[in-house]
Design a protein around this motif. Structure first.
Motif, PDB file in Angstrom:
ATOM      1  N   THR C 118     -17.803  35.597 -38.011  1.00 21.61           N
ATOM      2  CA  THR C 118     -18.920  35.369 -37.110  1.00 21.61           C
ATOM      3  C   THR C 118     -18.387  35.241 -35.694  1.00 21.61           C
ATOM      4  O   THR C 118     -17.396  34.565 -35.465  1.00 21.61           O
ATOM      5  N   GLY C 119     -19.053  35.876 -34.761  1.00 25.10           N
ATOM      6  CA  GLY C 119     -18.622  35.757 -33.375  1.00 25.10           C
ATOM      7  C   GLY C 119     -17.611  36.795 -32.971  1.00 25.10           C
ATOM      8  O   GLY C 119     -17.240  36.846 -31.804  1.00 25.10           O
ATOM      9  N   PHE C 180     -11.941  36.458 -32.283  1.00 24.50           N
ATOM     10  CA  PHE C 180     -12.609  35.184 -32.057  1.00 24.50           C
ATOM     11  C   PHE C 180     -11.826  34.063 -32.713  1.00 24.50           C
ATOM     12  O   PHE C 180     -12.364  33.210 -33.414  1.00 24.50           O
ATOM     13  N   LYS C 182      -8.181  31.616 -31.988  1.00 21.23           N
ATOM     14  CA  LYS C 182      -7.169  31.342 -30.963  1.00 21.23           C
ATOM     15  C   LYS C 182      -5.784  31.778 -31.378  1.00 21.23           C
ATOM     16  O   LYS C 182      -4.979  32.174 -30.547  1.00 21.23           O
ATOM     17  N   TYR C 183      -5.512  31.701 -32.662  1.00 24.99           N
ATOM     18  CA  TYR C 183      -4.217  32.210 -33.122  1.00 24.99           C
ATOM     19  C   TYR C 183      -4.116  33.702 -32.843  1.00 24.99           C
ATOM     20  O   TYR C 183      -3.077  34.203 -32.402  1.00 24.99           O
ATOM     21  N   LEU C 185      -5.706  35.355 -30.572  1.00 20.16           N
ATOM     22  CA  LEU C 185      -5.592  35.566 -29.134  1.00 20.16           C
ATOM     23  C   LEU C 185      -4.161  35.353 -28.671  1.00 20.16           C
ATOM     24  O   LEU C 185      -3.596  36.165 -27.916  1.00 20.16           O
ATOM     25  N   LEU C 186      -3.551  34.275 -29.159  1.00 21.07           N
ATOM     26  CA  LEU C 186      -2.165  34.022 -28.776  1.00 21.07           C
ATOM     27  C   LEU C 186      -1.268  35.159 -29.241  1.00 21.07           C
ATOM     28  O   LEU C 186      -0.386  35.614 -28.497  1.00 21.07           O
ATOM     29  N   ARG C 190       0.867  37.491 -26.804  1.00 19.42           N
ATOM     30  CA  ARG C 190       2.311  37.566 -26.995  1.00 19.42           C
ATOM     31  C   ARG C 190       2.761  39.008 -27.137  1.00 19.42           C
ATOM     32  O   ARG C 190       3.757  39.414 -26.539  1.00 19.42           O
ATOM     33  N   ASP C 263       4.581  33.553 -38.570  1.00 15.73           N
ATOM     34  CA  ASP C 263       3.731  32.849 -39.526  1.00 15.73           C
ATOM     35  C   ASP C 263       3.882  31.346 -39.452  1.00 15.73           C
ATOM     36  O   ASP C 263       2.958  30.631 -39.806  1.00 15.73           O
ATOM     37  N   GLU C 265       4.191  29.675 -36.718  1.00 15.33           N
ATOM     38  CA  GLU C 265       3.641  29.150 -35.468  1.00 15.33           C
ATOM     39  C   GLU C 265       2.157  29.468 -35.337  1.00 15.33           C
ATOM     40  O   GLU C 265       1.337  28.569 -35.202  1.00 15.33           O
ATOM     41  N   ILE C 266       1.828  30.764 -35.367  1.00 12.26           N
ATOM     42  CA  ILE C 266       0.435  31.145 -35.134  1.00 12.26           C
ATOM     43  C   ILE C 266      -0.093  31.900 -36.340  1.00 12.26           C
ATOM     44  O   ILE C 266      -0.611  33.000 -36.234  1.00 12.26           O
ATOM     45  N   VAL C 267       0.063  31.286 -37.487  1.00 13.32           N
ATOM     46  CA  VAL C 267      -0.439  31.724 -38.790  1.00 13.32           C
ATOM     47  C   VAL C 267      -0.137  33.194 -39.087  1.00 13.32           C
ATOM     48  O   VAL C 267       0.839  33.481 -39.758  1.00 13.32           O
TER      49      VAL C 267
END
Lengths: 231, 412, 446
Positions: C118-119, C180, C182-183, C185-186, C190, C263, C265-267
Motif C-alpha cells: 500500500t502506498g 514506500f 525506508k530500508y 529508500l536507503l 546507497r 541484510d 543493516e537495511i534488511v
C-alpha cells in the motif's frame, strides 16, 4: 593487520580456499541416524515392565514436580481403561476446561460424581405416593420419574429403591432393559447441543454418541427403537 | 509530504477504519507513532523531527537485532542522530514465576534467560539458595560446575565471534563458530542431558556425575580446540576490512563504563581488570591459575579481541580442572522439600557477558518470597544509546553486536 | 452434447489437456502455414532488406534466453561454493549434487504471490525490475563470447557497455523510491552513490586499455590480445586490472561492496518490498551482472576467447559428410542401433545378472556419450568459435568463482569507507595508470 595492505585479505581467502577442500562436518540426518546420548532428557516416555504392562501408576508425582505443568494425565479410552496423556493439558480436549479452571484457582467439578449430586426429590416422593409405594408398578413409577426429570437421576433411583423396598439392582436392571428409559440428560445424547454437553465426558461416552449419531444418519429413520434411537 | 503535524496529534487508539484518520495517517509510516502522548521531555524531544531527519524502525523483526529488540533510529541520511530502544517484547515475568515455584523449580526458569550461556544463569540462583540453606557443596561438584561453565563460556564467545562478523557482513565465521559451539553443546548434552537449556546445577551439587561419553568427547575436542579457534580467528583478526570497521568504533572510556554499571568483557576492554572470579572469589576459582585479560582501547575491536583472549584462559581453566578433579560425591545430602530459614542471600558470578547475580529472600516456606535477577545484557544494552549517535546505520549493528546482549536476558 | 460431455468427463486430466492442446496446435499450425503462404514472400523480402535489424533481434533474443541458465548456474555455484567453504555440503537433494536447486528456486519465485505494498508508486514499482534486468541484458549484447559470436560489434562497444551498466542505478533508485519503505529508500540511495562514484575509476582504468588497443570495440580489444599468455593486457596494465576489478565488484554490488542489500543493516535494501517474480528479476539481474563483470574483465585484461598459448587451430578435418551421398542416410539409419547393440553386448555377455534389455539401455547411454563426445570433438576441431567459447567461459567462470569466493570470505565495508576508497585511492590510481600508459605510448612510439 599486516604492514602490506591487502595481505590479510589474501590470507583470509587462502584460508577459506583451504576449508573448501577440507572434509565437511554436516551430519546428514535422515541418512545417518542422530547420535543421542543415553543421558538425553529431551523426550518424555512411559516405561513398560517385562510383561508389557505400563509401569506408570498415575501417582501424579511427576506432574506435581513439573514446574511449568507440562506433564498432566487423565482420560479414559474406548474400552474403559485409563489412558495416560503426556503433554500440556490444553492439547487434549477433554481436560481443556478443567485445566483452565485449575489455572484460575477454582475448584474443578468432577463429572464422575455428577449423578450423585443432590437433587430435589419432591417429585419422586409424589410419584411414589401416587403409585402407593408398590414395587410391582415399577415401570409406571420409572416412566413418571423420567417424565418429571427428563432422565433417571441416580439419587431418584435410590429414593425409589428406598420407598418401594425393591433392590436397587433390580430397579437399575429394569431401567436398563427398556430403551425409553435413560440415565443421562437427553441433550448429552443428542450430541448437537454444545452448550448442554458437559465439559468432561468420558471418552467412551463421547465416542458412543458420535457413533450413534453417524449410524442414525447412515441408516435413516427406518429402524429406530421406541425412544427414537437406533437400537 | 510537507506536514507540520506532530505524531502526537493522531489519537493513539485511532484505527485505520476511523474516518477521522486520513490516508497518510493510515499508512502511518512518515513518523512512528509513540504509544501515547509523551511522558517525558526526552520522549517529546525525540519524537519531533527536525529538517532532513527521519525515523527508521529497526526491529522487532529486523534480521540483526539479536532477538526481538526494537530500536527507533532517528537518522539524517546515513547518520544516526538519536535512538530510542523499546524493550519488553520478550518479557515473561521470570522473577514472579520463580516466586510461585519452589526452590528446585525456580532453577528451571533461569535457563531460558540467556539461552546462549544457560549454565551461568543457573549458577547464580543455585549459589544464592545454597547460601540461604547454608549447604556445603562437595568439591567434585564445584569442579564439575567450573568445568562445564567454562565450556559454556567458550561456546558463548565462539558464537559472539560469528554474530559480530555476521553483523559486519561476513557470512562464513558464524558457521565456523557454530561448529565449535555444536561440539561443546553436544558434549554438554552428554553430561547434562540437554543441548541448550541444561538445567544441570542443583541446590547442593550437580545432577549427575561426569560420564564416559562426555569425557571422551571433551578429550577429542580439547586436542584440537586451540588450533581450531586460532584458525577461525585468523579469518577476522588480520582482515583489513574487519579491523578498519571495528577499530575506534563505539569507544567507551573507563569512567563512563563504570557509571553505566558495565561488567565483564565490556568493562575489561576499557582497561579495568575487574573479574568476579578474582575480585570476589567463589567456587574453586581461587585454587585455579588463570589470567584476567584486559585492554585499554574500549572500542568494538578491543571487546572482540578480549573475548577471544578469554577463550584461551577458559581452555587453561578446563585443563586444570581435568587435572585436579577430586573424587567424591557430586551432590550434598539435602531433604527433598527445601524450606530455608527466613533470610536473604545474594550471589554473583562472572558469566561470559558479565555479572550474573541473584538476590533471594526466604520467608521460611518452600518458595522464595522474592527473587531479583541481575542480568548483564540489560545493563550493557543501555549504553547503545550513548555509543551509537553520531555513527552510521551500519555501525549501530556492529556496536550492538560487540556489546553481546541476549534479549531473553534483557526482557526477563 | 451428451456424447461429447460424457466423453469429456471420462477423460483423465492429461487426456483433457491433450484433447485441448492437439487441436489447438493443429489449428495454429494450419493458420501459420496459411499466413506464410499469403504474406511469407513480403516478410522474407523485408527481412532480407533489413538484415542488421534481424541480426539484432536474434542476438537480443538469444542473449535474453541465455541469461536465465547462466544465472541459475551462478546461483547454484554461489550456494554450493559458499557452503563448501563453510564446511557444509550445501544443496545436495534436488538433482545431481543439488544442481537443480536453483531451478527449483526460480520456480518457487514464479509461484509466489506478487505483492505490491500500500502506498507504493505502482507504475514505477512495477517498472523497476524490468529496467534493472534489461540494462543487464542489453550490456550483455556487446560482450564478445567467441570469434564471430557476439550480439553487435560497435566501434563504441565499451562506451555502450558502461552506459548500459549505468542504467542499473536508475532501476535500483526507482525500486528504492517507489517501494514506500525506508530500508528500500536507503538501499536505493546507497546504490546511487556507490555506482555513480565507482563509475569514474572504472571508466578511467579502462582508458589505458583503450589507448593500447586503439579502439573501443570489445571485439577489436580481444583481437588485439591474440597470441600467447603474455600478450594479454593484464601484464601491460596491472594497476588498471586491480582498479578495474575492485570497481567492477562495486558496480555489480558484490561483497565486500554489497551495501545496497546489506541484510544485516537495511534488511534487503531496495528489494525489501519485492516478492514473487519481480524479486526474481532483481535476483537474476544481480547474477547476470556477476557474469557480465567477469566476462568484461576477461575480455579486457585476460585475452577474451584467446587461448593462453598458441593453440594450433583450426585443425583441418578431412571428413566431408556430404560426400557420402545416400550412404550418409543409410549410416544414420543403421549406425546407431548397431552401435547400441555392439556397445551393450559385452555387458550382457560378461555379467550374467544383467538382462538383455538392461544391456541395451547401457549401450544406448554409452552410445550417446560417445556420439556427443565425437560431435563436440569434431566441432571443437572444425570451428574456431567453439574453442573460443570454451576458453571464454572457462575464464569467466573462474572469475565468477572469485566473486563467490570473496563473498564467502570478506565482511562488508562501511559506506564512508566505500566512498573514501573510491575517491581517495582508486581514482588517483586510475589517473596515474592513464598517465603512465599515455607517457609510455608517447615515448615508445617516438
Amino acid at each position: 593487520m599486516s604492514l602490506i595492505p591487502g595481505l590479510g585479505i589474501v590470507r583470509g581467502m587462502a584460508l577459506t580456499l583451504r576449508r573448501f577442500f577440507q572434509p565437511k562436518v554436516t551430519h546428514l540426518y535422515p541418512e545417518l541416524p542422530a547420535e543421542i546420548s543415553p543421558k538425553f532428557r529431551g523426550r518424555l516416555q512411559l516405561l513398560y515392565d517385562e510383561h508389557g504392562t505400563l509401569k506408570c501408576e498415575t501417582c501424579f508425582q511427576c506432574a506435581q514436580a513439573c514446574p511449568i505443568e507440562c506433564i498432566d494425565m487423565g482420560g479414559v479410552d474406548t474400552k474403559g481403561r485409563y489412558a495416560v496423556h503426556w503433554g500440556a493439558s490444553e492439547t487434549y480436549g477433554e481436560r481443556r476446561e478443567e485445566s483452565a479452571l485449575r489455572r484460575a484457582g477454582r475448584t474443578v467439578p468432577d463429572v464422575a460424581y455428577e449423578h450423585w449430586s443432590p437433587i430435589d426429590l419432591g417429585p419422586v416422593d409424589a410419584i411414589l405416593h401416587e403409585a402407593d409405594h408398590d414395587p410391582s408398578r415399577l415401570l409406571e413409577i420409572l416412566g413418571a420419574t423420567q417424565a418429571a426429570y427428563g432422565y433417571l437421576p441416580v439419587a431418584a433411583l435410590k429414593r425409589i429403591s428406598f420407598g418401594t423396598g425393591a433392590w436397587y439392582a433390580m430397579i437399575y436392571g429394569t431401567a436398563t432393559y427398556y430403551d425409553h428409559l435413560r440415565f443421562e440428560p437427553p441433550a448429552r445424547l443428542a450430541g448437537s447441543d454444545k452448550a448442554a454437553t458437559p465439559a468432561l465426558g468420558s471418552g467412551r461416552q463421547r465416542l458412543e454418541v458420535d457413533y450413534l449419531a453417524g449410524l442414525e444418519q447412515a441408516i435413516g429413520s427406518g429402524s429406530k427403537g421406541p425412544a427414537g434411537r437406533v437400537r | 509530504m510537507t506536514t507540520t503535524r506532530t505524531p502526537f496529534d493522531i489519537p493513539a487508539h485511532a484505527s485505520s477504519d476511523d474516518p477521522r484518520v486520513t490516508l497518510d495517517e493510515q499508512l502511518g509510516v512518515f513518523e512512528p507513532i509513540p504509544p501515547y502522548p509523551p511522558r517525558t521531555e526526552r520522549e517529546a524531544e525525540f519524537y519531533t523531527l527536525r529538517d532532513g531527519e527521519m525515523f527508521v524502525n529497526m526491529g522487532p523483526q529486523h534480521p540483526s537485532t539479536h532477538g526481538v529488540l526494537r530500536v527507533v533510529l532517528k537518522i539524517d541520511g546515513e547518520k544516526v542522530v538519536d535512538l530510542d530502544p523499546v524493550l519488553g517484547y520478550l518479557h515473561r515475568g521470570v522473577e514472579k514465576l520463580c516466586e510461585n515455584a519452589d526452590y528446585h523449580q525456580a532453577i528451571c526458569y533461569m535457563d531460558p534467560l540467556e539461552y546462549i550461556s544457560s549454565l551461568f544463569c543457573e549458577w547464580s540462583p543455585v549459589m544464592a539458595f545454597e547460601k540461604l540453606l547454608d549447604v556445603q557443596v562437595p568439591r567434585r561438584a564445584e569442579y564439575i560446575r567450573v568445568l562445564s561453565g567454562e565450556l559454556n563460556r567458550i561456546a558463548s564467545h565462539a558464537l559472539f565471534m560469528g554474530w559480530f562478523a555476521l553483523d559486519l557482513g561476513g557470512l562464513t565465521p558464524i558457521l565456523w563458530s557454530f561448529i565449535e559451539r555444536d561440539e561443546i553443546v553436544e558434549m554438554l548434552a552428554a553430561l547434562t542431558g540437554q543441548r541448550m537449556l541444561f538445567n544441570y546445577f542443583r541446590i547442593g551439587g550437580v545432577n549427575g556425575d561426569l560420564n564416559h561419553e562426555f569425557m571422551s568427547r571433551l578429550g577429542a575436542w580439547m586436542s584440537k580446540a586451540t588450533a581450531h579457534i586460532d584458525s577461525n580467528q585468523a579469518l577476522l583478526n588480520e582482515n583489513e576490512i574487519f579491523v578498519r570497521r571495528a577499530r575506534g568504533l563505539g569507544v567507551i572510556d573507563t569512567a563512563t563504563a563504570l557509571q553505566m554499571c558495565m561488567t565483564g568483557p565490556n568493562l575489561r576492554a576499557t582497561g579495568v581488570p575487574f573479574d568476579i572470579r578474582r575480585a570476589h572469589p567463589y567456587s574453586i576459582y581461587p585454587e585455579l591459575d588463570f589470567d584476567i585479560p584486559s585492554r585499554t582501547e574500549g572500542d568494538c575491536l578491543a571487546r572482540y579481541l578480549l573475548r577471544m583472549d578469554e577463550v584461551r584462559q577458559s581452555l587453561r581453566i578446563i585443563d586444570q580442572c581435568l587435572h585436579q578433579m577430586p573424587d567424591g560425591p557430586v551432590m550434598a545430602k539435602l531433604p527433598r522439600l527445601i524450606r530455608p530459614r527466613p533470610g536473604r542471600a545474594y550471589a554473583a558470578i562472572e558469566g561470559p557477558r558479565g555479572q550474573y547475580a541473584t538476590y533471594a529472600i526466604s520467608d521460611g516456606t518452600d518458595q522464595p518470597y522474592r527473587m531479583r535477577i541481575h542480568d548483564p545484557s540489560f545493563i550493557h544494552l543501555q549504553s547503545v544509546g550513548l555509543l551509537t549517535p553520531g555513527n552510521l546505520i551500519a555501525d549501530t549493528m556492529a556496536i550492538m553486536a560487540s556489546l553481546d546482549p541476549i534479549m531473553g536476558g534483557v526482557d526477563k | 452434447m451428451t456424447v461429447v460431455g460424457r466423453t469429456w468427463d471420462r477423460l483423465t486430466i492429461p487426456g483433457k489437456i491433450l484433447a485441448v492442446v492437439i487441436p489447438l496446435g493443429a489449428a495454429l499450425t494450419a493458420g501459420l502455414a496459411i499466413l506464410i503462404a499469403v504474406v511469407g514472400g513480403a516478410v522474407v523480402q523485408f527481412l532480407a532488406d533489413n538484415l542488421p535489424l534481424v541480426r539484432f533481434v536474434v542476438a537480443a533474443t538469444i542473449v535474453l534466453l541465455m541469461t536465465i541458465p547462466s544465472a541459475f548456474l551462478i546461483i547454484y555455484m554461489e550456494m554450493k561454493v559458499i557452503a563448501l567453504m563453510n564446511l557444509r555440503y550445501g544443496p545436495d537433494r534436488v538433482g545431481p549434487f543439488g544442481s537443480a536447486l536453483s531451478v527449483v528456486h526460480g520456480l518457487k519465485v514464479l509461484m509466489k504471490e506478487d505483492f505490491t505494498p500500500t502506498g507504493a508508486d505502482v507504475p514505477v514499482f512495477t517498472m523497476a525490475p524490468v529496467v534493472v534486468y534489461m540494462s543487464s541484458v542489453l550490456s550483455l549484447l556487446v560482450l564478445p563470447f567467441a570469434p564471430g559470436l557476439f550480439g553487435q560489434d560497435f566501434n563504441i562497444g565499451l562506451l555502450y557497455f558502461f552506459a548500459m551498466g549505468g542504467l542499473t542505478v536508475v532501476g535500483l533508485l526507482m525500486a528504492g523510491w517507489s517501494s514506500f519503505n525506508k530500508y528500500s529508500l536507503l538501499g536505493g540511495l546507497r546504490s546511487a552513490a556507490q555506482i555513480v562514484s565507482y563509475e569514474i575509476p572504472l571508466t578511467l582504468s579502462v582508458v589505458g586499455v583503450i589507448l593500447l588497443a586503439g579502439t573501443m570495440s570489445l571485439n577489436q580489444i580481444v583481437l588485439g590480445q591474440a597470441g600467447s599468455l603474455f600478450d594479454w593486457y593484464l601484464w601491460r596494465q596491472p594497476l588498471a586490472f586491480v582498479v578495474f576489478f575492485i570497481a567492477v565488484t562495486a558496480e555489480a554490488n558484490r561483497t565486500p561492496f554489497d551495501l545496497t542489500e546489506a541484510d544485516s543493516e537495511i534488511v534487503a535494501g531496495f528489494a525489501t518490498e519485492y516478492s514473487g517474480m519481480r524479486f526474481g528479476f532483481f535476483f537474476f539481474a544481480e547474477y547476470v551482472n556477476v557474469f557480465i563483470a567477469s566476462g568484461l574483465t576477461v575480455a579486457l585484461f585476460l585475452g577474451g576467447w584467446n587461448a593462453p598459448f598458441n593453440w594450433p587451430w583450426p585443425v583441418t578435418v578431412g571428413l566431408d559428410p556430404g560426400g557420402l551421398g545416400i550412404g550418409l542416410l543409410l549410416l544414420l539409419a543403421i549406425g546407431p542401433p548397431l552401435a547400441i547393440v555392439v556397445l551393450g553386448l559385452p555387458f550382457y555377455l560378461l555379467n550374467s545378472r544383467i538382462r538383455f534389455w538392461q544391456a541395451l539401455v547401457i549401450g544406448f547411454v554409452l552410445f550417446n556419450v560417445v556420439a556427443v563426445g565425437a560431435v563436440l570433438g569434431l566441432a571443437f576441431l572444425s570451428f574456431d568459435w567453439v574453442v573460443g567459447l570454451l576458453w571464454f567461459m572457462g575464464k569467466t567462470y573462474a572469475f565468477v568463482f572469485t566473486f563467490v569466493w570473496m563473498r564467502g570470505t570478506l565482511p562488508r565495508v562501511r559506506i564512508d569507507q566505500l566512498m573514501g576508497f573510491a575517491w581517495k585511492w582508486l581514482l588517483p590510481a586510475a589517473l596515474l595508470n592513464l598517465f603512465v600508459t599515455a607517457l609510455a605510448i608517447l615515448v615508445l612510439k617516438r
